[in-house]
Design a protein around this motif. Sequence first.
Motif, mmCIF file in Angstrom:
data_model
loop_
_atom_site.group_PDB
_atom_site.id
_atom_site.type_symbol
_atom_site.label_atom_id
_atom_site.label_comp_id
_atom_site.label_asym_id
_atom_site.label_seq_id
_atom_site.Cartn_x
_atom_site.Cartn_y
_atom_site.Cartn_z
ATOM 1 N N SER A 104 10.016 -6.809 -0.193
ATOM 2 C CA SER A 104 9.142 -7.977 -0.035
ATOM 3 C C SER A 104 8.046 -7.677 0.969
ATOM 4 N N CYS A 105 8.417 -6.971 2.016
ATOM 5 C CA CYS A 105 7.426 -6.553 3.014
ATOM 6 C C CYS A 105 6.428 -5.577 2.397
ATOM 7 N N PHE A 106 6.924 -4.602 1.621
ATOM 8 C CA PHE A 106 6.037 -3.637 0.960
ATOM 9 C C PHE A 106 5.106 -4.333 -0.043
ATOM 10 N N ASP A 107 5.657 -5.298 -0.805
ATOM 11 C CA ASP A 107 4.849 -5.998 -1.813
ATOM 12 C C ASP A 107 3.678 -6.729 -1.170
ATOM 13 N N THR A 108 3.911 -7.287 0.000
ATOM 14 C CA THR A 108 2.831 -7.988 0.701
ATOM 15 C C THR A 108 1.720 -7.025 1.095
ATOM 16 N N ILE A 109 2.090 -5.823 1.462
ATOM 17 C CA ILE A 109 1.098 -4.832 1.902
ATOM 18 C C ILE A 109 0.286 -4.309 0.712
ATOM 19 N N ILE A 110 0.953 -4.009 -0.399
ATOM 20 C CA ILE A 110 0.221 -3.404 -1.520
ATOM 21 C C ILE A 110 -0.729 -4.401 -2.170
ATOM 22 N N ASP A 111 -0.517 -5.704 -1.951
ATOM 23 C CA ASP A 111 -1.454 -6.689 -2.485
ATOM 24 C C ASP A 111 -2.847 -6.528 -1.881
ATOM 25 N N LYS A 112 -2.926 -5.843 -0.745
ATOM 26 C CA LYS A 112 -4.214 -5.665 -0.081
ATOM 27 C C LYS A 112 -4.971 -4.447 -0.608
ATOM 28 N N HIS A 113 -4.397 -3.725 -1.542
ATOM 29 C CA HIS A 113 -5.004 -2.496 -2.040
ATOM 30 C C HIS A 113 -5.167 -2.582 -3.563
ATOM 31 N N ASP A 114 -6.073 -1.775 -4.081
ATOM 32 C CA ASP A 114 -6.320 -1.721 -5.520
ATOM 33 C C ASP A 114 -5.279 -0.812 -6.175
ATOM 34 N N VAL A 115 -4.044 -1.315 -6.253
ATOM 35 C CA VAL A 115 -2.937 -0.543 -6.805
ATOM 36 C C VAL A 115 -2.098 -1.455 -7.688
ATOM 37 N N TYR A 116 -1.210 -0.852 -8.465
ATOM 38 C CA TYR A 116 -0.280 -1.612 -9.303
ATOM 39 C C TYR A 116 1.130 -1.085 -9.083
ATOM 40 N N LYS A 117 2.033 -1.999 -8.742
ATOM 41 C CA LYS A 117 3.425 -1.613 -8.540
ATOM 42 C C LYS A 117 4.096 -1.461 -9.901
ATOM 43 N N VAL A 118 4.608 -0.283 -10.178
ATOM 44 C CA VAL A 118 5.210 -0.010 -11.474
ATOM 45 C C VAL A 118 6.646 -0.499 -11.514
ATOM 46 N N GLU A 119 7.469 -0.066 -10.564
ATOM 47 C CA GLU A 119 8.862 -0.481 -10.566
ATOM 48 C C GLU A 119 9.558 -0.046 -9.283
ATOM 49 N N THR A 120 10.753 -0.595 -9.086
ATOM 50 C CA THR A 120 11.663 -0.125 -8.033
ATOM 51 C C THR A 120 13.004 0.174 -8.698
ATOM 52 N N ILE A 121 13.549 1.348 -8.394
ATOM 53 C CA ILE A 121 14.865 1.726 -8.914
ATOM 54 C C ILE A 121 15.718 2.117 -7.718
ATOM 55 N N GLY A 122 16.639 1.225 -7.364
ATOM 56 C CA GLY A 122 17.433 1.488 -6.169
ATOM 57 C C GLY A 122 16.540 1.493 -4.947
ATOM 58 N N ASP A 123 16.544 2.632 -4.219
ATOM 59 C CA ASP A 123 15.692 2.738 -3.030
ATOM 60 C C ASP A 123 14.343 3.376 -3.352
ATOM 61 N N ALA A 124 14.092 3.706 -4.625
ATOM 62 C CA ALA A 124 12.827 4.334 -5.020
ATOM 63 C C ALA A 124 11.777 3.255 -5.268
ATOM 64 N N TYR A 125 10.554 3.563 -4.793
ATOM 65 C CA TYR A 125 9.441 2.608 -4.896
ATOM 66 C C TYR A 125 8.267 3.345 -5.525
ATOM 67 N N MET A 126 7.775 2.860 -6.694
ATOM 68 C CA MET A 126 6.741 3.566 -7.453
ATOM 69 C C MET A 126 5.503 2.702 -7.585
ATOM 70 N N VAL A 127 4.344 3.289 -7.221
ATOM 71 C CA VAL A 127 3.057 2.584 -7.277
ATOM 72 C C VAL A 127 2.032 3.537 -7.885
ATOM 73 N N VAL A 128 1.012 2.949 -8.557
ATOM 74 C CA VAL A 128 -0.051 3.764 -9.149
ATOM 75 C C VAL A 128 -1.389 3.085 -8.889
ATOM 76 N N SER A 129 -2.437 3.885 -8.814
ATOM 77 C CA SER A 129 -3.806 3.372 -8.740
ATOM 78 C C SER A 129 -4.632 4.074 -9.805
ATOM 79 N N GLY A 130 -5.547 3.333 -10.428
ATOM 80 C CA GLY A 130 -6.311 3.847 -11.552
ATOM 81 C C GLY A 130 -5.702 3.459 -12.883
ATOM 82 N N VAL A 131 -4.580 2.776 -12.858
ATOM 83 C CA VAL A 131 -3.875 2.277 -14.043
ATOM 84 C C VAL A 131 -3.383 0.871 -13.705
#
Length: 587
Positions: free
Chosen positions: A422-449
């Motif tokens: 939830s803390c990470f999601d708040t931060i990435i909202d400030k950037h031109d990125v898209y959160k793809v998914e979270t699997i367990g402790d893995a956190y995946m984000v992409v920019s340009g897509v």
Amino acid sequence: MRHMNNRLLWDESWIINYSDILPPTEQLDMNVSSLNLIVATSKNYASLSSNKAGPELGVYKKELYAMKRLHKPSFKLTKQVRIEVRQIRRLYHPNLALFVGACVKAPNIVILSRYYSKGNLANTLQAKDIPISWPFKFSFANDIISGLSYLHAQEIQHGRLKIQNCLVDDRWSIRVSDFAIPSLRSLNTASDVNGLSHKSCEVWKAPEGETLSLPADVFSYGIIIIQIATRCDLAMDEIDNLATIQMEWKNLLMRNQLGSVEDRCPCPGAIGALVESCLAMEPSNRPNAAVIKKQLRKLNPYKLNAVDLMMAMMEKYSKTLEVMVAERTKDLIAEKQRTDELLHGLSIINNTLVDIVSNVDCISCEAMLPKQVADDLRMGRPMNADTFETCTVYFSDIVGFTVLSGKFSAMEVVVFLNKLYSCFDTIIDKHDVYKVETIGDAYMVVSGVPIRNGNKHAVNIANMALDLLHESKTFKIPNMPNESLKIRIGLHTGPVCAGVVGIKMPRYCLFGDTVNTASRMESHGEAYKIHMSDETKNCLLMECNENDYHLIERGFIDVKGKGPMRTWWLEGKRKNTNITYLPGQIS
């Protein structure tokens, strides 16, 4: 004028040949409106009880009429009958049933009158599924006395005024029927009760026994007021005398005063006094119809006829419907916003944070699909996979998560990850990125897509990675405040293929070697460090100067499945840079 009267007297256009009257079921070439009327009639009277038979119907000249059959062994068309017919043909009033004609040859002696599909007032009052408020009751009573007053003004006595002879037309106005032509109606050998008991038929008759008089009609009108006010069929009660009627109906009226507002009479005392005057034992003590009409108008606080009441009810219903539609529309918009937020991850619902379990600070709406992808799906557009020539993929995970989770219960692990992401999601909202998914402790984000942004994706991911790394150093693990949260981050730039996968719980997924390489950058990294490939470093420098970011070359490392790769550490961003980024960058 005298010539016209004589001409009308001997005119026989009102005489109908009985053979010209056809049963409704045998008339095959009727117009559509008449057919619809017959269908409605059959449904209407099919719902009535067995002791409430409807009128006999007949089709004459492709129109539907009500038939009053008189059982006479013989009949002679005398001058007196002609005078009475001329008199009724001249009558016209909105509260009288129209006379059409008659068959005068025995044994088929029939009076035809206009048919009103809503039946008689007795059936309407006894239908408990029809709400009848006091404005409508006043309207019914006023219609009846208006028609009766008109008859009396023409020196015509009704003689059979009862609630079964008060018909309801399509405008919910009352039409008084079965009046005039006493010579034709006299010596009728059949009981005129339409399936009602003899006692029911006698209730409306005046105590003096004379029915064909003006005071007798007034007495009958008093009985009708009782039936309208209480919606009670007096024929079904045990009635011994007039005193019993007056006592019982007052009790019913007072009982209704304790019910809902619609059932309460606005002037029970005045209505009771009017009924008592109409039911006076002495005929001379009863008021005439014109006086009753004036009194009823004074008592009526609503001053509206049935049509005006229907319009008022429709207007009230329309306003209520508008309010309901506005409320439902508001709910629909709110629900649509919730759906959009769930699909797009645009914002936290209603700008509030929702607790899901104890010690959970908040939960935000994780993006299930990108906004433009969800919009295309809603519009029914086909969703094909798309190829992106260049983008930057971010992977991160928690160092030692397996050991750390072993110290927690399953619920505590959920609480911990929810707070972190939830803390990470708040931060990435400030950037031109898209959160793809979270699997367990893995956190995946992409920019340009899925939105292409040229070569700025590397800068966006780099700034976001620095922000997340900075936040992780200050993050407090629930129930372990002294334990540090160690994350490692991997970045790689390259082409990917993206699209929606699945029908149930569809996900927007990325495919390609770039995703695998970014994962390798993360797994070959170190705690508290951002590990990037040479491709990401080159793309980053295409949008900025070498001195804008603090980069340290790690050198060549052997990457599983890739072989030797030149990689870099992103240590931070230098101060006083001239590059402008989205909010959230670290100074």
